[in-house]
Design a protein around this motif. Structure first.
Motif, PDB file in Angstrom:
ATOM      1  N   PRO A  50       0.796  -1.239   0.000  1.00 38.25           N
ATOM      2  CA  PRO A  50       0.000   0.000   0.000  1.00 38.25           C
ATOM      3  C   PRO A  50       0.829   1.290   0.000  1.00 38.25           C
ATOM      4  N   GLU A  51       0.107   2.381  -0.160  1.00 34.40           N
ATOM      5  CA  GLU A  51       0.723   3.721  -0.069  1.00 34.40           C
ATOM      6  C   GLU A  51       1.366   3.879   1.315  1.00 34.40           C
ATOM      7  N   MET A  52       2.510   4.537   1.358  1.00 36.27           N
ATOM      8  CA  MET A  52       3.229   4.830   2.615  1.00 36.27           C
ATOM      9  C   MET A  52       3.281   3.599   3.519  1.00 36.27           C
TER      10      MET A  52
ATOM     11  N   PRO B  45       3.727   6.107   8.862  1.00 38.83           N
ATOM     12  CA  PRO B  45       2.323   6.493   9.059  1.00 38.83           C
ATOM     13  C   PRO B  45       1.926   7.562   8.036  1.00 38.83           C
ATOM     14  N   TYR B  46       0.681   7.472   7.553  1.00 39.85           N
ATOM     15  CA  TYR B  46       0.199   8.469   6.587  1.00 39.85           C
ATOM     16  C   TYR B  46      -0.209   9.709   7.389  1.00 39.85           C
ATOM     17  N   ASP B  47       0.783  10.571   7.606  1.00 39.44           N
ATOM     18  CA  ASP B  47       0.607  11.702   8.518  1.00 39.44           C
ATOM     19  C   ASP B  47       1.744  12.682   8.203  1.00 39.44           C
TER      20      ASP B  47
ATOM     21  N   ARG C  51       6.240   9.346  -8.769  1.00 39.31           N
ATOM     22  CA  ARG C  51       6.018  10.312  -7.684  1.00 39.31           C
ATOM     23  C   ARG C  51       4.586  10.817  -7.809  1.00 39.31           C
ATOM     24  N   LYS C  52       3.833  10.708  -6.704  1.00 41.28           N
ATOM     25  CA  LYS C  52       2.412  11.122  -6.717  1.00 41.28           C
ATOM     26  C   LYS C  52       2.287  12.490  -7.404  1.00 41.28           C
ATOM     27  N   VAL C  53       1.442  12.517  -8.407  1.00 39.52           N
ATOM     28  CA  VAL C  53       1.332  13.699  -9.260  1.00 39.52           C
ATOM     29  C   VAL C  53       0.337  14.708  -8.670  1.00 39.52           C
TER      30      VAL C  53
ATOM     31  N   LEU D  86      -1.399  16.067  -5.384  1.00 42.04           N
ATOM     32  CA  LEU D  86      -1.273  16.034  -3.924  1.00 42.04           C
ATOM     33  C   LEU D  86      -2.652  16.131  -3.282  1.00 42.04           C
ATOM     34  N   PHE D  87      -2.785  15.405  -2.185  1.00 39.78           N
ATOM     35  CA  PHE D  87      -4.083  15.237  -1.518  1.00 39.78           C
ATOM     36  C   PHE D  87      -4.294  16.411  -0.551  1.00 39.78           C
ATOM     37  N   ASP D  88      -4.865  17.465  -1.071  1.00 42.49           N
ATOM     38  CA  ASP D  88      -5.145  18.668  -0.274  1.00 42.49           C
ATOM     39  C   ASP D  88      -6.656  18.822  -0.220  1.00 42.49           C
TER      40      ASP D  88
ATOM     41  N   ILE E  14      -0.619   6.816  -7.665  1.00 42.41           N
ATOM     42  CA  ILE E  14      -0.785   6.708  -6.207  1.00 42.41           C
ATOM     43  C   ILE E  14      -2.065   7.408  -5.778  1.00 42.41           C
ATOM     44  N   CYS E  15      -2.920   6.650  -5.123  1.00 40.58           N
ATOM     45  CA  CYS E  15      -4.095   7.110  -4.370  1.00 40.58           C
ATOM     46  C   CYS E  15      -4.881   8.226  -5.058  1.00 40.58           C
ATOM     47  N   TYR E  16      -4.725   9.462  -4.625  1.00 48.51           N
ATOM     48  CA  TYR E  16      -5.524  10.590  -5.133  1.00 48.51           C
ATOM     49  C   TYR E  16      -5.406  10.707  -6.658  1.00 48.51           C
ATOM     50  N   ASP E  17      -4.290  10.223  -7.228  1.00 50.01           N
ATOM     51  CA  ASP E  17      -4.117  10.254  -8.696  1.00 50.01           C
ATOM     52  C   ASP E  17      -5.292   9.574  -9.409  1.00 50.01           C
ATOM     53  N   ILE E  18      -5.926   8.594  -8.754  1.00 53.77           N
ATOM     54  CA  ILE E  18      -6.988   7.851  -9.451  1.00 53.77           C
ATOM     55  C   ILE E  18      -8.210   8.729  -9.734  1.00 53.77           C
ATOM     56  N   ARG E  19      -8.315   9.838  -9.036  1.00 55.00           N
ATOM     57  CA  ARG E  19      -9.481  10.710  -9.253  1.00 55.00           C
ATOM     58  C   ARG E  19      -9.379  11.520 -10.541  1.00 55.00           C
ATOM     59  N   PHE E  20      -8.237  11.455 -11.219  1.00 56.41           N
ATOM     60  CA  PHE E  20      -8.009  12.308 -12.389  1.00 56.41           C
ATOM     61  C   PHE E  20      -7.958  11.425 -13.634  1.00 56.41           C
TER      62      PHE E  20
ATOM     63  N   ALA F  97      -2.630   2.854  -2.309  1.00 53.39           N
ATOM     64  CA  ALA F  97      -3.528   3.912  -1.859  1.00 53.39           C
ATOM     65  C   ALA F  97      -3.758   3.864  -0.358  1.00 53.39           C
ATOM     66  N   SER F  98      -4.414   4.913   0.118  1.00 50.80           N
ATOM     67  CA  SER F  98      -4.859   4.955   1.506  1.00 50.80           C
ATOM     68  C   SER F  98      -6.013   5.957   1.578  1.00 50.80           C
ATOM     69  N   PHE F  99      -7.177   5.540   1.073  1.00 49.19           N
ATOM     70  CA  PHE F  99      -8.371   6.366   1.256  1.00 49.19           C
ATOM     71  C   PHE F  99      -8.694   6.355   2.756  1.00 49.19           C
ATOM     72  N   ASN F 100      -9.735   7.022   3.167  1.00 50.28           N
ATOM     73  CA  ASN F 100     -10.014   7.189   4.598  1.00 50.28           C
ATOM     74  C   ASN F 100     -11.488   6.872   4.853  1.00 50.28           C
ATOM     75  N   MET F 101     -11.903   7.044   6.106  1.00 48.71           N
ATOM     76  CA  MET F 101     -13.249   6.591   6.484  1.00 48.71           C
ATOM     77  C   MET F 101     -14.345   7.554   5.996  1.00 48.71           C
ATOM     78  N   THR F 102     -13.959   8.669   5.403  1.00 51.12           N
ATOM     79  CA  THR F 102     -14.959   9.555   4.784  1.00 51.12           C
ATOM     80  C   THR F 102     -15.043   9.293   3.285  1.00 51.12           C
ATOM     81  N   THR F 103     -13.894   9.403   2.608  1.00 51.00           N
ATOM     82  CA  THR F 103     -13.925   9.284   1.137  1.00 51.00           C
ATOM     83  C   THR F 103     -13.955   7.828   0.684  1.00 51.00           C
ATOM     84  N   GLY F 104     -13.469   6.920   1.555  1.00 54.79           N
ATOM     85  CA  GLY F 104     -13.469   5.503   1.172  1.00 54.79           C
ATOM     86  C   GLY F 104     -14.864   4.979   0.897  1.00 54.79           C
TER      87      GLY F 104
ATOM     88  N   SER G   3      -3.501   8.577  13.356  1.00 57.34           N
ATOM     89  CA  SER G   3      -4.200   9.868  13.212  1.00 57.34           C
ATOM     90  C   SER G   3      -5.078   9.854  11.961  1.00 57.34           C
ATOM     91  N   TYR G   4      -4.668   9.076  10.957  1.00 61.60           N
ATOM     92  CA  TYR G   4      -5.411   8.972   9.696  1.00 61.60           C
ATOM     93  C   TYR G   4      -5.882   7.524   9.580  1.00 61.60           C
ATOM     94  N   ASN G   5      -7.175   7.323   9.453  1.00 57.25           N
ATOM     95  CA  ASN G   5      -7.732   5.966   9.441  1.00 57.25           C
ATOM     96  C   ASN G   5      -7.925   5.477   8.013  1.00 57.25           C
TER      97      ASN G   5
HETATM   98  N1  LIG Z   1      -5.195   9.798   0.402  1.00 61.64           N
HETATM   99  C1  LIG Z   1      -5.308  10.123  -0.866  1.00 61.64           C
HETATM  100  O1  LIG Z   1      -4.344  10.426  -1.537  1.00 61.64           O
HETATM  101  C2  LIG Z   1      -6.610  10.107  -1.578  1.00 61.64           C
HETATM  102  C3  LIG Z   1      -7.883   9.944  -0.854  1.00 61.64           C
HETATM  103  O2  LIG Z   1      -7.981   9.524   0.280  1.00 61.64           O
HETATM  104  C4  LIG Z   1      -9.074  10.321  -1.632  1.00 61.64           C
HETATM  105  O3  LIG Z   1      -8.938  10.685  -2.806  1.00 61.64           O
HETATM  106  O4  LIG Z   1     -10.174  10.288  -1.087  1.00 61.64           O
END
Ligand SMILES: NC(=O)CC(=O)C(=O)O
Length: 279
Positions: free
Chosen positions: A44-46, A50-52, A114-116, A118-120, A155-161, A180-187, A218-220
């Protein structure tokens, strides 16, 4: 007639704070996947950190003397399997990147992404994260050759594009691998749909390898590592816990589906297109 099959192994590992423990866990899961016959093993990602944001700089390693990369390279060589080493915080010239490395059966690095994107994000009442506070973005998309087929890596957020996947597919990728490492909201909201829609749009296999849920972190991470076929079927999908998916990928299916439903041929490239703007 003999079909063109490859076996993949997705290692959904629970990432902890101690880097050494993460490396040992990665080794254990890789070895298990290998014993179950996987040819291409994915982390997986990272996976070593820790993904933090507070950890990325401290845990970052330079490719030239990276203990993590040496460790994974040695395992790939020992077991003679491809390893897609999820991602790690990588540093170069004072910058830190979220970077995935692919190793061949001899332990050589054959690709680096390299993740293109960034997850902001700031989802009210849900999740806030700003990778760009610490990380720099990559400027390349990544396709590499294997003995089976070309593989796209993101990597992860890249899949949204969708443009990124399309560029990889235009370069011949038959599989898109996304540590990847989606989270308990976006997953729960988007994970499965994104892997399905990218597979359907492009008539390729999409593979998402996620970190397992660690409630102490800190990130689930959402887990739910997944493989989707070029027809859009979910072939296999884990839940939140640590585990491994082993699946046979039938590469002949891609051309069969593309012949029956020729989406890529039917595109109106006289009206639109995706442009590769790399230098
Ligand atoms: N963590 C990510 O890079 C992406 C993610 O969690 C999301 O797109 O949702």
């Amino acid at each position: 007639m003999r079909r063109y099959i490859m076996k993949v192994g997705l290692c959904q590992m629970k990432v902890q704070e101690e880097k050494k423990k993460n490396l040992l866990k990665a080794k254990q899961l890789i070895n298990e996947a290998s014993e179950l016959g996987a040819d291409i093993i994915i982390l997986p990602e990272m996976f070593n950190c820790p993904y933090d944001n507070t950890f990325f700089e401290e845990y970052s390693e330079n490719e030239k003397n990276s203990k993590t990369l040496k460790f994974i390279s040695n395992i790939a060589q020992e077991i003679s399997k491809y390893i897609i080493a999820g991602s790690i915080p990588e540093n170069e010239d004072g910058k830190v990147y979220n970077t995935s490395y692919a190793f061949d059966r001899e332990g050589n690095i054959i690709a680096k992404h390299r993740k293109v994107h960034l997850f902001d994000i700031d989802v009210k009442g849900g999740v806030t994260f700003k990778e760009s506070d610490v990380l720099s973005r990559g400027n390349e998309y990544t396709v590499f050759e294997t003995e089976y087929c070309k593989i796209g890596l993101q990597i992860c957020y890249d899949i949204r594009f969708p443009e990124l996947s399309r560029l990889m597919v235009e370069e011949g990728a038959k599989l898109i691998i996304t540590p990847a490492s989606f989270n308990m909201t976006t997953g729960p909201a988007h994970w499965k749909d994104l892997f399905k829609v990218r597979a359907l749009d492009n008539q390729v296999y999409t593979l998402g390898c996620s970190g397992a849920l660690n409630k102490e972190a800190s990130y689930n991470s959402y887990g739910h590592s997944i493989i989707v076929s070029p027809w859009g079927d979910i072939i296999n999908n884990l839940e939140f816990e640590e585990g491994i998916i082993i699946e046979e990928i039938d590469l002949d299916k891609i051309n069969e589906i593309r012949e029956q439903l020729p989406l890529l041929k039917h595109r109106r490239l006289d009206l639109y297109g995706v442009v590769d703007k790399r230098d």
